[in-house]
Design an enzyme around this catalytic site. Structure first.
Site, short mmCIF file in Angstrom:
data_model
loop_
_atom_site.label_atom_id
_atom_site.label_comp_id
_atom_site.label_asym_id
_atom_site.label_seq_id
_atom_site.Cartn_x
_atom_site.Cartn_y
_atom_site.Cartn_z
N LYS A 84 0.87 -1.23 -0.20
CA LYS A 84 0.07 -0.10 -0.07
C LYS A 84 0.86 1.42 -0.11
O LYS A 84 0.57 2.43 -0.59
CB LYS A 84 -1.03 -0.14 1.25
CG LYS A 84 -2.10 -1.00 0.91
CD LYS A 84 -3.12 -0.95 2.11
CE LYS A 84 -4.48 -1.58 1.56
NZ LYS A 84 -4.28 -3.12 1.79
N GLU A 106 -10.15 6.82 3.87
CA GLU A 106 -11.04 6.11 4.56
C GLU A 106 -10.26 4.74 4.84
O GLU A 106 -9.43 4.30 4.08
CB GLU A 106 -12.50 5.91 4.04
CG GLU A 106 -12.49 4.66 2.99
CD GLU A 106 -12.03 5.03 1.74
OE1 GLU A 106 -11.87 6.33 1.28
OE2 GLU A 106 -11.54 4.33 0.77
N SER A 367 1.46 -9.71 -1.40
CA SER A 367 1.26 -8.43 -1.12
C SER A 367 1.64 -7.88 0.18
O SER A 367 1.86 -6.58 0.48
CB SER A 367 -0.14 -8.02 -1.42
OG SER A 367 -1.09 -9.12 -1.07
C1 LIG Z 1 -5.08 -4.08 1.29
C2 LIG Z 1 -4.59 -5.30 0.90
C3 LIG Z 1 -5.08 -6.08 -0.37
C4 LIG Z 1 -5.97 -5.64 -1.42
O1 LIG Z 1 -5.85 -4.58 -1.95
P1 LIG Z 1 -5.71 -4.50 -3.48
O2 LIG Z 1 -5.92 -2.94 -3.91
O3 LIG Z 1 -6.63 -5.31 -4.16
O4 LIG Z 1 -4.19 -4.75 -3.53
C5 LIG Z 1 -4.27 -7.00 -0.68
N1 LIG Z 1 -3.10 -7.56 0.07
C6 LIG Z 1 -2.91 -6.72 1.34
C7 LIG Z 1 -1.51 -7.33 2.07
C8 LIG Z 1 -3.50 -5.66 1.48
O5 LIG Z 1 -3.12 -5.03 2.76
#
Ligand SMILES: *Cc1c(COP(=O)(O)O)cnc(C)c1O
Length: 383
Positions: A84, A106, A367
């Protein structure tokens, strides 16, 4: 094709008072973010503040087990523990250069709010986070962490006291304060220019991964896999491989699984509709948005994914809570890496692909890290 149009998806479906500020933002983005000066500052912060490049790691134990080369792009090692921050840094820099001294956002579980609080502190911008009161109570430590970094956290008490109510409150704030405020959107969603802007800021994931993969193997992966909430980490991974012979797989929050009316899978199970300023795929009216991971709990999805689905560029599948939890545990045990529950959906999808045996090299976007999910996991596993 106008800007922000993805084969009929996307656009700017917003009330009149928001048109002008979005137009200004789009102009600022097109004129400022493309300059060398901006790009240099952005890249420097990604390197020195956020810790890029993140490693590309061949998960050898998992690869041995399933007979395919499984590579992880380690966004879990980015500052803050997820992808993020890439987006938040880009938007906050742009806001500052466009003369805005205030950020609002938000947040549901608090991940995006935390990343926004980080960049607010870093760049000296006033930061206000809207969070449903119920979410704020459930995520008290994240609220504390945001306040520690100087953000004001506004607990929203209207409606269901959840994410949707926080979005409404943030939009009202934005409409009142467009002169000095930037609304920092957390994924590739919302009206233009957000879907393409957030994509561009997150594309560093795939650009790095592509380069790292080529250096390491001399070639490209056969498949790229990512989880899809709003869709930013997935688009961020896919974009650099768009014109390559690489198959894309998106893992949505499949919730309780087949026949259930609780999921977060608008691409594999939803319909076309307009939501939050964009035309895209949205879950059906009789479905309750649900996933074991808060980060996938969103009724819509980025419009570029809706387009990828329509043209067959990416295959989207719902991964159930149960499958994601199993992958969460399996990666922890085999590799000593505890993934975020969101990312566990991608890991589960990659394992299934490896089992199917049609791909030799599979690149997975990890992610985020799973520290935030310990309580949920502890309630599911009796260890
Ligand atoms: C917020 C988040 C997501 C989902 O958001 P995308 O916009 O779909 O990437 C996925 N993985 C993690 C670790 C997150 O914090």
């Amino acid at each position: 094709m106008s800007e922000g149009d993805f084969d009929g998806y996307g656009g700017r479906h917003v009330p009149e008072p928001l048109r002008e500020p979005l137009e200004q933002l789009a102009t600022a983005y097109d004129e400022v973010a493309t300059t060398d000066e901006f790009q240099t500052e952005f890249r420097d912060l990604l390197a020195e503040f956020a810790g890029r490049p993140t490693p590309l790691y061949r998960a050898s134990n998992l690869s041995d087990r399933y007979g395919a080369d499984i590579y992880l792009k380690r966004e879990d090692l980015l500052h803050g523990g997820a992808h993020k921050l890439n987006n938040c840094l880009g938007q906050a820099l742009l806001a500052k250069r466009a003369g805005r001294d205030r950020l609002i956002a938000e947040t549901g579980a608090g991940q995006h709010g935390t990343a926004t609080a980080m960049v607010g502190a870093l760049l000296g911008l006033d930061t206000e986070i809207y969070m449903g009161k119920k979410d704020a109570e459930r995520q008290a430590m994240n609220v504390f962490r945001m306040r520690l970094m100087g953000a004001e956290v506004n607990e929203v008490t209207r409606g269901n006291e959840g994410l949707a109510d926080a979005v409404d409150a943030a939009l009202e704030d934005f409409a009142r304060n467009v002169e000095n405020t930037h609304y920092l959107v957390g994924s590739v969603v919302g009206p233009d220019p957000f879907p393409r802007m957030v994509r561009d800021f997150q594309s560093v994931i795939g650009e790095e991964a592509r380069e790292q993969f080529r250096e390491r193997t001399g070639g490209l992966p056969d498949a790229a896999v990512a989880c899809v909430g709003g869709g930013s980490n997935a688009i961020g991974l896919f974009h650099a491989f768009r014109d390559d012979p690489v198959d894309f797989y998106g893992a949505e929050g499949g919730g309780k699984g087949a026949g259930s009316t609780k999921h977060a899978a608008p691409l594999s199970k939803g319909k076309d509709d307009v939501i939050h300023g964009m035309k895209t795929r949205v879950i059906d009216d009789d479905v309750e948005v649900h996933s074991v991971s808060a980060g996938l709990d969103y009724p819509g999805v980025g419009p570029e994914h809706a387009m990828f689905r329509a043209i067959g560029r990416c295959e989207y599948t719902g991964v159930t809570d149960e499958e994601a939890l199993a992958a969460f545990r399996e990666l922890s045990e085999t590799e000593g890496i505890v993934p975020a529950l969101e990312s566990s959906h991608a890991v589960a999808r990659a394992i299934r692909l490896a089992e199917d045996g049609e791909h030799d090299a599979i690149l997975v976007n990890l992610s985020g890290r799973g520290d935030k999910d310990m309580e949920t996991a502890a309630s599911k596993f009796d260890l």
